[in-house]
Scaffold this motif. Sequence first.
Motif, PDB file in Angstrom:
ATOM      1  N   THR A 157       0.836  -1.199   0.000  1.00 45.13           N
ATOM      2  CA  THR A 157       0.000   0.000   0.000  1.00 45.13           C
ATOM      3  C   THR A 157       0.870   1.248   0.000  1.00 45.13           C
ATOM      4  O   THR A 157       0.630   2.180  -0.776  1.00 45.13           O
ATOM      5  CB  THR A 157      -0.937   0.001   1.224  1.00 45.13           C
TER       6      THR A 157
ATOM      7  N   TYR B 114      -5.125  14.085  -1.498  1.00 43.58           N
ATOM      8  CA  TYR B 114      -5.284  12.741  -0.966  1.00 43.58           C
ATOM      9  C   TYR B 114      -6.561  12.099  -1.519  1.00 43.58           C
ATOM     10  O   TYR B 114      -6.630  10.877  -1.655  1.00 43.58           O
ATOM     11  CB  TYR B 114      -5.285  12.757   0.561  1.00 43.58           C
ATOM     12  N   ALA B 115      -7.560  12.888  -1.843  1.00 40.77           N
ATOM     13  CA  ALA B 115      -8.776  12.340  -2.453  1.00 40.77           C
ATOM     14  C   ALA B 115      -8.444  11.739  -3.819  1.00 40.77           C
ATOM     15  O   ALA B 115      -8.963  10.665  -4.175  1.00 40.77           O
ATOM     16  CB  ALA B 115      -9.842  13.424  -2.588  1.00 40.77           C
TER      17      ALA B 115
ATOM     18  N   SER C  69      -6.675   8.512  -3.141  1.00 40.57           N
ATOM     19  CA  SER C  69      -7.651   7.552  -2.634  1.00 40.57           C
ATOM     20  C   SER C  69      -8.379   6.878  -3.799  1.00 40.57           C
ATOM     21  O   SER C  69      -8.514   5.653  -3.828  1.00 40.57           O
ATOM     22  CB  SER C  69      -8.651   8.268  -1.723  1.00 40.57           C
ATOM     23  N   ALA C  70      -8.812   7.669  -4.747  1.00 38.46           N
ATOM     24  CA  ALA C  70      -9.518   7.129  -5.913  1.00 38.46           C
ATOM     25  C   ALA C  70      -8.579   6.295  -6.791  1.00 38.46           C
ATOM     26  O   ALA C  70      -8.958   5.225  -7.278  1.00 38.46           O
ATOM     27  CB  ALA C  70     -10.121   8.268  -6.730  1.00 38.46           C
TER      28      ALA C  70
ATOM     29  N   ILE D 238      -8.111   3.157  -1.858  1.00 34.16           N
ATOM     30  CA  ILE D 238      -8.181   3.058  -0.401  1.00 34.16           C
ATOM     31  C   ILE D 238      -8.783   4.343   0.153  1.00 34.16           C
ATOM     32  O   ILE D 238      -8.855   5.352  -0.553  1.00 34.16           O
ATOM     33  CB  ILE D 238      -6.796   2.793   0.240  1.00 34.16           C
ATOM     34  N   ARG D 239      -9.184   4.309   1.394  1.00 34.64           N
ATOM     35  CA  ARG D 239      -9.760   5.494   2.025  1.00 34.64           C
ATOM     36  C   ARG D 239      -8.675   6.534   2.321  1.00 34.64           C
ATOM     37  O   ARG D 239      -7.509   6.184   2.532  1.00 34.64           O
ATOM     38  CB  ARG D 239     -10.470   5.111   3.329  1.00 34.64           C
ATOM     39  N   LYS D 240      -9.080   7.794   2.379  1.00 35.73           N
ATOM     40  CA  LYS D 240      -8.127   8.858   2.720  1.00 35.73           C
ATOM     41  C   LYS D 240      -7.507   8.625   4.093  1.00 35.73           C
ATOM     42  O   LYS D 240      -6.327   8.908   4.295  1.00 35.73           O
ATOM     43  CB  LYS D 240      -8.797  10.238   2.664  1.00 35.73           C
ATOM     44  N   ALA D 241      -8.278   8.095   5.020  1.00 35.28           N
ATOM     45  CA  ALA D 241      -7.743   7.831   6.363  1.00 35.28           C
ATOM     46  C   ALA D 241      -6.571   6.849   6.298  1.00 35.28           C
ATOM     47  O   ALA D 241      -5.621   6.949   7.075  1.00 35.28           O
ATOM     48  CB  ALA D 241      -8.840   7.298   7.268  1.00 35.28           C
ATOM     49  N   SER D 242      -6.651   5.913   5.378  1.00 40.60           N
ATOM     50  CA  SER D 242      -5.559   4.946   5.219  1.00 40.60           C
ATOM     51  C   SER D 242      -4.307   5.630   4.679  1.00 40.60           C
ATOM     52  O   SER D 242      -3.191   5.243   5.027  1.00 40.60           O
ATOM     53  CB  SER D 242      -5.980   3.817   4.289  1.00 40.60           C
TER      54      SER D 242
ATOM     55  N   HIS E 278      -3.490   8.722   5.304  1.00 42.27           N
ATOM     56  CA  HIS E 278      -2.951   9.454   6.458  1.00 42.27           C
ATOM     57  C   HIS E 278      -2.228   8.530   7.440  1.00 42.27           C
ATOM     58  O   HIS E 278      -1.317   8.965   8.137  1.00 42.27           O
ATOM     59  CB  HIS E 278      -4.065  10.232   7.172  1.00 42.27           C
TER      60      HIS E 278
END
Length: 192
Positions: free
Chosen positions: A6, A28-29, A32-33, A37-41, A43
């Motif tokens: 990742t 980060y968006a 993410s796309a 994966i999610r933005k939190a991931s 971070h």
Amino acid sequence: MNKVDTKTNLMDAAEQQVRQKGADGFSYADLSAQVGIRKASIHYHFPTKSDLLTAIMARYSQEVLTTLDGYVDLFPTPKEQLIAFVAFYRSALEEGDKLCLCVAFTVGRDALAPQTRLEISRFRDAVATWLQNRFEQLSCASPARGWGEDPTAESAATLALVEGAQLAARSTADLAHYDAATKCFLGRLGQL
């Protein structure tokens, strides 16, 4: 997907984004796309965008310097090594729609974190030293041809040449501009 994969995927995606759009040209968006994966991931791996940018610059530096060191083993003369160097910077343009990472970062330098700027400076210094060594060798091999009278100046001029040639080619998405800008330098090398 494990953490290493990742993190590598994020760095790969971010590097491509920077090389194509600049450091401010993605979020980060977007990552993410792209990575799925999610933005939190994101971070989790890179708490801030500056952490991510510094990490990709450090990785890029290591990869490029390994490539340049490989040229010393692959090509027997400093002339051939310099020709390979010019070709390497040309290849970073891909089809004229990207820049090498260092040049892409430098365009928006003022918005970068101090640690990222430090990585860029270290990289440019290391490349300049590599070039300087080639010009010192040329001076010994061809003193009458005017090479290497000032290896530091030759190094600085050559790095500025390939970086500027990249910007010229990228501005029009036309590799012919890179080739035109580097033609005289390659011609000088061809006279050795």
